[in-house]
Scaffold this motif. Structure first.
Motif, PDB file in Angstrom:
ATOM      1  N   TYR A  49       0.841  -1.189   0.000  1.00 23.12           N
ATOM      2  CA  TYR A  49       0.000   0.000   0.000  1.00 23.12           C
ATOM      3  C   TYR A  49       0.880   1.244   0.000  1.00 23.12           C
ATOM      4  O   TYR A  49       2.049   1.210   0.405  1.00 23.12           O
ATOM      5  CB  TYR A  49      -0.916   0.025   1.228  1.00 23.12           C
ATOM      6  N   SER A  50       0.311   2.329  -0.446  1.00 21.54           N
ATOM      7  CA  SER A  50       0.973   3.629  -0.393  1.00 21.54           C
ATOM      8  C   SER A  50      -0.104   4.687  -0.187  1.00 21.54           C
ATOM      9  O   SER A  50      -1.045   4.777  -0.979  1.00 21.54           O
ATOM     10  CB  SER A  50       1.746   3.910  -1.690  1.00 21.54           C
ATOM     11  N   ILE A  51      -0.002   5.456   0.892  1.00 24.52           N
ATOM     12  CA  ILE A  51      -0.970   6.514   1.165  1.00 24.52           C
ATOM     13  C   ILE A  51      -0.223   7.817   1.428  1.00 24.52           C
ATOM     14  O   ILE A  51       0.873   7.820   1.998  1.00 24.52           O
ATOM     15  CB  ILE A  51      -1.886   6.177   2.365  1.00 24.52           C
ATOM     16  N   SER A  52      -0.805   8.906   0.992  1.00 30.98           N
ATOM     17  CA  SER A  52      -0.202  10.218   1.214  1.00 30.98           C
ATOM     18  C   SER A  52      -1.301  11.260   1.316  1.00 30.98           C
ATOM     19  O   SER A  52      -2.399  11.084   0.788  1.00 30.98           O
ATOM     20  CB  SER A  52       0.770  10.577   0.082  1.00 30.98           C
ATOM     21  N   ALA A  53      -0.984  12.340   1.998  1.00 33.03           N
ATOM     22  CA  ALA A  53      -1.948  13.425   2.176  1.00 33.03           C
ATOM     23  C   ALA A  53      -1.195  14.740   2.286  1.00 33.03           C
ATOM     24  O   ALA A  53      -0.056  14.787   2.763  1.00 33.03           O
ATOM     25  CB  ALA A  53      -2.801  13.190   3.421  1.00 33.03           C
ATOM     26  N   ARG A  54      -1.835  15.802   1.826  1.00 34.13           N
ATOM     27  CA  ARG A  54      -1.291  17.154   1.948  1.00 34.13           C
ATOM     28  C   ARG A  54      -2.402  18.092   2.406  1.00 34.13           C
ATOM     29  O   ARG A  54      -3.582  17.815   2.205  1.00 34.13           O
ATOM     30  CB  ARG A  54      -0.746  17.667   0.615  1.00 34.13           C
ATOM     31  N   GLY A  55      -2.010  19.184   2.986  1.00 38.80           N
ATOM     32  CA  GLY A  55      -3.016  20.153   3.398  1.00 38.80           C
ATOM     33  C   GLY A  55      -2.403  21.499   3.712  1.00 38.80           C
ATOM     34  O   GLY A  55      -1.214  21.601   4.028  1.00 38.80           O
ATOM     35  N   MET A  56      -3.218  22.523   3.609  1.00 37.99           N
ATOM     36  CA  MET A  56      -2.827  23.872   4.011  1.00 37.99           C
ATOM     37  C   MET A  56      -3.783  24.304   5.114  1.00 37.99           C
ATOM     38  O   MET A  56      -4.997  24.323   4.918  1.00 37.99           O
ATOM     39  CB  MET A  56      -2.898  24.837   2.823  1.00 37.99           C
ATOM     40  N   HIS A  57      -3.236  24.617   6.294  1.00 42.15           N
ATOM     41  CA  HIS A  57      -4.083  24.870   7.454  1.00 42.15           C
ATOM     42  C   HIS A  57      -4.261  26.359   7.748  1.00 42.15           C
ATOM     43  O   HIS A  57      -4.368  26.762   8.907  1.00 42.15           O
ATOM     44  CB  HIS A  57      -3.508  24.154   8.683  1.00 42.15           C
ATOM     45  N   THR A  58      -4.331  27.175   6.716  1.00 45.34           N
ATOM     46  CA  THR A  58      -4.505  28.611   6.932  1.00 45.34           C
ATOM     47  C   THR A  58      -5.863  28.944   7.551  1.00 45.34           C
ATOM     48  O   THR A  58      -6.035  30.032   8.111  1.00 45.34           O
ATOM     49  CB  THR A  58      -4.359  29.370   5.604  1.00 45.34           C
ATOM     50  N   PHE A  59      -6.839  28.023   7.459  1.00 43.70           N
ATOM     51  CA  PHE A  59      -8.144  28.294   8.070  1.00 43.70           C
ATOM     52  C   PHE A  59      -8.036  28.399   9.593  1.00 43.70           C
ATOM     53  O   PHE A  59      -8.894  29.005  10.244  1.00 43.70           O
ATOM     54  CB  PHE A  59      -9.149  27.202   7.687  1.00 43.70           C
ATOM     55  N   LEU A  60      -6.972  27.833  10.187  1.00 40.51           N
ATOM     56  CA  LEU A  60      -6.781  27.945  11.632  1.00 40.51           C
ATOM     57  C   LEU A  60      -6.428  29.371  12.050  1.00 40.51           C
ATOM     58  O   LEU A  60      -6.593  29.739  13.212  1.00 40.51           O
ATOM     59  CB  LEU A  60      -5.672  26.987  12.086  1.00 40.51           C
TER      60      LEU A  60
END
Length: 283
Positions: A49-60
């Motif tokens: 398996y291979s899982i990845s995620a990205r995000g920008m948390h500017t809403f905080l």
């Protein structure tokens, strides 16, 4: 030739197949964004398996932005997942999933404004937003016939959606007004295709295959709401919508063949032909 008439809009993305032997992972955290990746075996030597995620948390930091009189904000997130199974040295199965969203909004609110020396205690709140993103799932079977010929058979589904809107309110002790507009559209594709690679020699590769795509177009839909209330009396209360618009369906069928031939050290030829047919609405 295998890309047909979409040469100007093609992005060839190759995802990680996953590690069949060991588990590895990485985490990256920045001031405004973060990323994560993990890969490893499910059944050692057979399934990974291979899982990845990205995000920008500017809403905080939304409260900080407002305090600094910055009315706009943007953030996104996406997720990738893949499972690879090795049936044999000649057959492999790849399952993929992707989900991502982007959000932008602009908000402006104010109250107790001084106009010509007179205090206006009306509260104004205006918000504009745009949201868009895509969902993708696919299954691909890779089969090796011999040392010169192999194929990829793929079934995929994509669902792209976009929404944008505007919301405005005006309130004081005498007035309560609202104006709202919401717009959306999208497209869904169901794809089945097969691709062959034939290599007569290291400097000569022939690619050929075919594809069918069922397009479902979600036409523009919008809703408008307008309400005016003055001294407790309703002056306007109107809602208009075209959400009953029917989806449009299109069928696309194509086939191609191309030849990648290297002649000497300085010359490469890539002739090919692509035939496509598109049908929608009985035409």
């Amino acid at each position: 030739a295998r890309y047909g008439g979409r040469t100007s809009s093609i992005i060839d993305v190759r995802t990680n197949d996953g590690n069949l032997q060991e588990t590895h992972g990485t985490i990256g955290v920045g001031v405004l964004s973060e990323k994560f990746h993990l890969e490893g075996p499910i059944f050692k030597g057979k399934t990974a398996y291979s899982i990845s995620a990205r995000g920008m948390h500017t809403f905080l930091f939304d409260g900080i932005f407002r305090a600094a009189n910055i009315p706009a904000n943007y953030y996104f997130f996406d997720f990738n997942g893949k499972v690879t199974h090795k049936f044999s040295d000649k057959d492999r199965l790849f399952l993929n999933a992707y989900y991502g969203r982007d959000i932008f909004y602009y908000r402006d609110n104010e109250g107790d404004v001084i106009i010509d020396g007179i205090e206006d205690n009306t509260e104004y709140d205006d918000k504009t937003y745009i949201r868009w993103g895509n969902l993708l799932t696919s299954a691909r079977w890779n089969h090796v016939f011999n040392g010169r010929l192999f194929s990829n058979t793929t079934v995929a589904f994509t669902d792209y959606r976009m929404r944008m809107g505007y919301n405005s309110t005006e309130k004081n002790e005498d007035t309560n007004n609202l104006y709202k507009f919401d717009y959306g559209s999208g497209i869904k594709d169901l794809t089945a295709k097969i691709d062959f690679d034939y290599t007569p020699s290291p400097k000569h590769i022939i690619k050929f295959g075919g594809e069918y795509v069922r397009h479902t177009y979600i036409p523009e839909t919008y809703t408008t709401v307008e309400k005016e209330n003055h001294y407790g009396q309703v002056l306007t209360d109107t809602t208009y919508s075209n959400n009953k618009e029917k989806n449009r369906v299109g069928h696309e069928l194509s086939a191609y063949i191309e030849d990648d031939l290297t002649i000497g050290k300085r010359l490469t030829l890539n002739p090919g032909i692509h035939i496509a047919m598109f049908r929608t609405g009985g035409r």
